[in-house]
Design an enzyme around this catalytic site. Structure first.
Site, PDB file in Angstrom:
ATOM      1  N   ASN A  84       0.874  -1.171   0.000  1.00  0.00           N
ATOM      2  CA  ASN A  84       0.000   0.000   0.000  1.00  0.00           C
ATOM      3  C   ASN A  84       0.913   1.223   0.000  1.00  0.00           C
ATOM      4  OD1 ASN A  84      -1.733   2.069   0.553  1.00  0.00           O
ATOM      5  ND2 ASN A  84      -2.676   1.107   2.352  1.00  0.00           N
ATOM      6  N   ARG A 107      -2.549  -2.112  -3.462  1.00  0.00           N
ATOM      7  CA  ARG A 107      -3.732  -1.279  -3.259  1.00  0.00           C
ATOM      8  C   ARG A 107      -3.571  -0.059  -4.166  1.00  0.00           C
ATOM      9  NH1 ARG A 107      -4.877   3.267   0.952  1.00  0.00           N
ATOM     10  NH2 ARG A 107      -7.119   3.482   0.739  1.00  0.00           N
ATOM     11  N   HIS A 167     -12.107   3.314   0.126  1.00  0.00           N
ATOM     12  CA  HIS A 167     -12.147   2.305   1.210  1.00  0.00           C
ATOM     13  C   HIS A 167     -12.992   1.094   0.804  1.00  0.00           C
ATOM     14  CE1 HIS A 167     -11.660   5.634   4.538  1.00  0.00           C
ATOM     15  NE2 HIS A 167     -10.473   5.187   4.141  1.00  0.00           N
ATOM     16  N   LEU A 184     -14.329   3.794  10.271  1.00  0.00           N
ATOM     17  CA  LEU A 184     -13.899   4.989  10.998  1.00  0.00           C
ATOM     18  C   LEU A 184     -12.441   4.840  11.410  1.00  0.00           C
ATOM     19  CD1 LEU A 184     -17.053   5.308  13.331  1.00  0.00           C
ATOM     20  CD2 LEU A 184     -16.710   6.277  11.050  1.00  0.00           C
ATOM     21  N   GLY A 185     -11.554   5.316  10.565  1.00  0.00           N
ATOM     22  CA  GLY A 185     -10.131   5.332  10.899  1.00  0.00           C
ATOM     23  C   GLY A 185      -9.663   6.767  10.856  1.00  0.00           C
ATOM     24  N   ARG A 197      -9.400  15.711   7.442  1.00  0.00           N
ATOM     25  CA  ARG A 197     -10.247  16.155   6.321  1.00  0.00           C
ATOM     26  C   ARG A 197     -11.636  16.524   6.837  1.00  0.00           C
ATOM     27  NH1 ARG A 197      -9.455  10.824   3.024  1.00  0.00           N
ATOM     28  NH2 ARG A 197      -7.511  10.367   4.071  1.00  0.00           N
ATOM     29  N   ASP A 213      -5.515  12.479  16.073  1.00  0.00           N
ATOM     30  CA  ASP A 213      -5.584  11.129  16.628  1.00  0.00           C
ATOM     31  C   ASP A 213      -6.735  11.064  17.643  1.00  0.00           C
ATOM     32  OD1 ASP A 213      -3.437   8.590  17.095  1.00  0.00           O
ATOM     33  OD2 ASP A 213      -4.907   8.965  18.686  1.00  0.00           O
ATOM     34  N   PHE A 214      -7.597  10.071  17.462  1.00  0.00           N
ATOM     35  CA  PHE A 214      -8.797  10.003  18.283  1.00  0.00           C
ATOM     36  C   PHE A 214      -8.501   9.805  19.771  1.00  0.00           C
ATOM     37  CE2 PHE A 214     -13.264   9.488  18.948  1.00  0.00           C
ATOM     38  CZ  PHE A 214     -13.811  10.151  17.874  1.00  0.00           C
ATOM     39  N   ARG A 215      -7.429   9.063  20.063  1.00  0.00           N
ATOM     40  CA  ARG A 215      -7.078   8.860  21.485  1.00  0.00           C
ATOM     41  C   ARG A 215      -6.667  10.179  22.125  1.00  0.00           C
ATOM     42  NH1 ARG A 215      -3.683   3.703  19.870  1.00  0.00           N
ATOM     43  NH2 ARG A 215      -3.464   5.123  18.142  1.00  0.00           N
ATOM     44  N   GLY A 239      -9.770   1.824  12.981  1.00  0.00           N
ATOM     45  CA  GLY A 239      -9.201   2.198  14.283  1.00  0.00           C
ATOM     46  C   GLY A 239     -10.199   2.724  15.296  1.00  0.00           C
ATOM     47  N   VAL A 240     -10.991   3.715  14.913  1.00  0.00           N
ATOM     48  CA  VAL A 240     -11.965   4.294  15.830  1.00  0.00           C
ATOM     49  C   VAL A 240     -13.177   3.365  15.973  1.00  0.00           C
ATOM     50  CG1 VAL A 240     -13.469   6.275  16.263  1.00  0.00           C
ATOM     51  CG2 VAL A 240     -11.207   6.633  15.237  1.00  0.00           C
ATOM     52  N   ASN A 287     -12.405   0.425  18.142  1.00  0.00           N
ATOM     53  CA  ASN A 287     -11.838   0.646  19.483  1.00  0.00           C
ATOM     54  C   ASN A 287     -12.535   1.679  20.349  1.00  0.00           C
ATOM     55  OD1 ASN A 287      -9.434  -1.118  19.407  1.00  0.00           O
ATOM     56  ND2 ASN A 287      -8.932   0.154  17.645  1.00  0.00           N
ATOM     57  N   GLU A 299      -7.662  -5.089   5.187  1.00  0.00           N
ATOM     58  CA  GLU A 299      -7.555  -4.802   3.755  1.00  0.00           C
ATOM     59  C   GLU A 299      -6.428  -5.606   3.114  1.00  0.00           C
ATOM     60  OE1 GLU A 299      -7.817  -0.585   5.071  1.00  0.00           O
ATOM     61  OE2 GLU A 299      -8.472  -0.256   3.025  1.00  0.00           O
TER      62      GLU A 299
HETATM   63  P1  AMP Z   1      -6.827   3.590  11.217  1.00  0.00           P
HETATM   64  O1  AMP Z   1      -6.747   4.677  10.173  1.00  0.00           O
HETATM   65  O2  AMP Z   1      -7.874   2.566  10.922  1.00  0.00           O
HETATM   66  O3  AMP Z   1      -5.490   2.994  11.574  1.00  0.00           O
HETATM   67  O4  AMP Z   1      -7.340   4.327  12.560  1.00  0.00           O
HETATM   68  C1  AMP Z   1      -6.590   5.315  13.188  1.00  0.00           C
HETATM   69  C2  AMP Z   1      -7.461   6.001  14.222  1.00  0.00           C
HETATM   70  O5  AMP Z   1      -7.951   5.038  15.184  1.00  0.00           O
HETATM   71  C3  AMP Z   1      -6.698   7.058  15.032  1.00  0.00           C
HETATM   72  O6  AMP Z   1      -7.493   8.223  15.158  1.00  0.00           O
HETATM   73  C4  AMP Z   1      -6.542   6.379  16.384  1.00  0.00           C
HETATM   74  O7  AMP Z   1      -6.494   7.311  17.429  1.00  0.00           O
HETATM   75  C5  AMP Z   1      -7.815   5.582  16.470  1.00  0.00           C
HETATM   76  N1  AMP Z   1      -7.698   4.567  17.520  1.00  0.00           N
HETATM   77  C6  AMP Z   1      -6.830   3.536  17.563  1.00  0.00           C
HETATM   78  N2  AMP Z   1      -6.967   2.875  18.752  1.00  0.00           N
HETATM   79  C7  AMP Z   1      -7.940   3.516  19.442  1.00  0.00           C
HETATM   80  C8  AMP Z   1      -8.536   3.334  20.736  1.00  0.00           C
HETATM   81  N3  AMP Z   1      -8.161   2.350  21.524  1.00  0.00           N
HETATM   82  N4  AMP Z   1      -9.525   4.187  21.091  1.00  0.00           N
HETATM   83  C9  AMP Z   1      -9.908   5.201  20.297  1.00  0.00           C
HETATM   84  N5  AMP Z   1      -9.367   5.429  19.077  1.00  0.00           N
HETATM   85  C10 AMP Z   1      -8.406   4.604  18.651  1.00  0.00           C
END
Ligand code: AMP
Length: 399
Positions: free
Chosen positions: A9, A91, A180, A209-210, A241, A282-284, A330-331, A334, A384
């Site tokens: 990728n 990809r 996606h 939701l990533g 975005r 970053d969601f965390r 990711g989101v 998690n 993926e």
């Molecule tokens: P991805 O693009 O699928 O790798 O997702 C990345 C996103 O997932 C980032 O915003 C991360 O902060 C979020 N993420 C990963 N682990 C967690 C978690 N345990 N809780 C909340 N968000 C998460």
């Protein structure tokens, strides 16, 4: 033939890769190359079983990054030139109106992918360089392109047509393509298997939701709508975005804030979404800011959820009857809070979440709705790389 597939990728400044067995899904090695072409911060992390190798240093271009990766493979006892790779799966972000199936890469196909760079200037050129590099480094190994847009090829005209000048749209390929797609297709098929039904019998809504984020509605295994558009900027709020935006904002910004085209592109691709609103993508980190009482971070979260619910409403109406709602990436995989807030208060529509199931972490696919709910809500880990490996293997082994 061997079902060993190298999946690549190639992003604009990164390369993600995996070497895996398409049939058993066993991963032999994986890694990430970062900051390709940048003067500082070049980095490769390569993992093969228990071995973890790291490289820090300049990575002038994708070919140089891949050469280093091939060395790291050798250092962990896997010589890609001799190990018997059956196919390389790439990809590729944009297939335009040209590609909607996994496609064996020939010189003509490569040229066509390059030609589609006008539609995906940040992505397709990187994909082309990645393909050229592996063709050179692994001569004779079949290469397959798997397109991120392919799954949404089936969208009806009413869903994929923008209401602008029709001649101009036709001349420039302006329509909704969606992205996606490999993930949306993979998780919807996994969900069907989990529910013990063929996809043909299911109406599904997927939230991927990533860092990038998109939603889709799928009727009987066929995608009928998705939130991303001609570019990956449309739709849900993402890490950097904005998702949906009044189109009048762009020319207004160019005049009022005196931004040129590349500054606007930069703003919309890298400086908007959660990052634009709260300072973090970053969601965390966003959740930490919210826990610390940061009101901008809370607003960013609220806008994020509001947009999700708007798409949910639209897709419920489009589908009429929904069997399952899937959260992935990711989101989605998690964050119990996002899942709970996205679906809150919809019991009258048969949509409900069991708080204990939602909060319980577990690997693999799982149901988070109560058993009696009319709509099944699932967390489905996306994969993926596996989907691309299987598509490549299927194509090459049936030639
Ligand atoms: P991805 O693009 O699928 O790798 O997702 C990345 C996103 O997932 C980032 O915003 C991360 O902060 C979020 N993420 C990963 N682990 C967690 C978690 N345990 N809780 C909340 N968000 C998460």
């Amino acid at each position: 033939m061997s079902d060993l597939v190298l999946v690549l990728n190639s992003g604009s400044s990164s390369i993600k890769y995996q070497l895996l067995q398409a049939v058993s899904s066993q991963v032999l090695a994986s890694g990430l190359v970062e900051k390709v072409g940048e003067s500082h911060g070049g980095r490769i992390v390569h993992e093969a079983g228990p071995a973890k190798l790291e490289y820090d240093g300049a990575i002038p271009d994708h070919r140089a990054g891949l050469l280093r990766v091939f060395e790291m493979f050798r250092e962990t006892g896997l010589d890609l030139a001799t190990i018997g790779i059956g196919a390389v799966g790439h990809r590729v972000v944009h297939g335009g109106e040209v590609f909607w199936e996994p496609t064996l890469i020939t010189d003509d196909v490569l040229r066509a992918i390059d030609d589609l760079s006008v539609l995906a200037p940040l992505h397709n050129p990187a994909n082309v360089v990645g393909i050229e590099s592996t063709r050179e480094l692994l001569p004779g190994v079949p290469e397959v392109a798997v397109f991120d847009t392919a799954f949404f090829h089936t969208m009806p005209d009413a869903a994929k047509t923008y209401a602008i000048d029709a001649k101009l749209a036709a001349a420039h390929g302006i329509r909704k393509y969606g992205f996606h797609g490999t993930s949306h297709q993979y998780v919807s098929e996994q969900a069907a298997r989990f529910l013990g039904k063929p996809t043909e019998e299911l109406n599904q809504i997927v939230f991927h939701l990533g860092n990038g984020a998109s939603a889709s509605s799928i009727r009987g295994g066929v995608a009928i709508d998705t939130s991303m558009g001609m570019t990956p900027l449309e739709g849900l709020v993402m890490g950097t975005r904005p998702g949906d935006l009044d189109p009048g904002i762009t020319p207004y910004l160019m005049r009022a804030a005196e931004l040129d085209v590349s500054q606007v592109e930069q703003l919309l691709n890298r400086g908007s979404g959660l990052k634009g609103l709260s300072g973090v993508n970053d969601f965390r980190e966003l959740q930490q800011l919210i826990d610390g009482g940061d009101s901008q971070a809370k607003l960013a979260y609220d806008v994020y959820i509001h947009r999700l619910r708007r798409y949910l409403g639209a897709y419920l109406v489009e589908l009429g009857r929904v069997d399952d709602i899937i959260f992935t990436a990711g989101v989605g995989e998690n964050s119990p809070a996002v899942r709970a807030d996205a679906l809150a208060g919809l019991q009258a529509l048969g949509i409900d979440i069991d708080p204990t199931r939602n909060e319980t972490r577990a690997p693999g696919i799982r149901r988070i709705s109560p058993d009696h709910a009319a709509v099944t809500v699932l967390v489905v880990p996306t994969n993926e790389e596996l989907a691309i490996a299987r598509a490549a293997y299927r194509l090459v082994s049936t030639r």
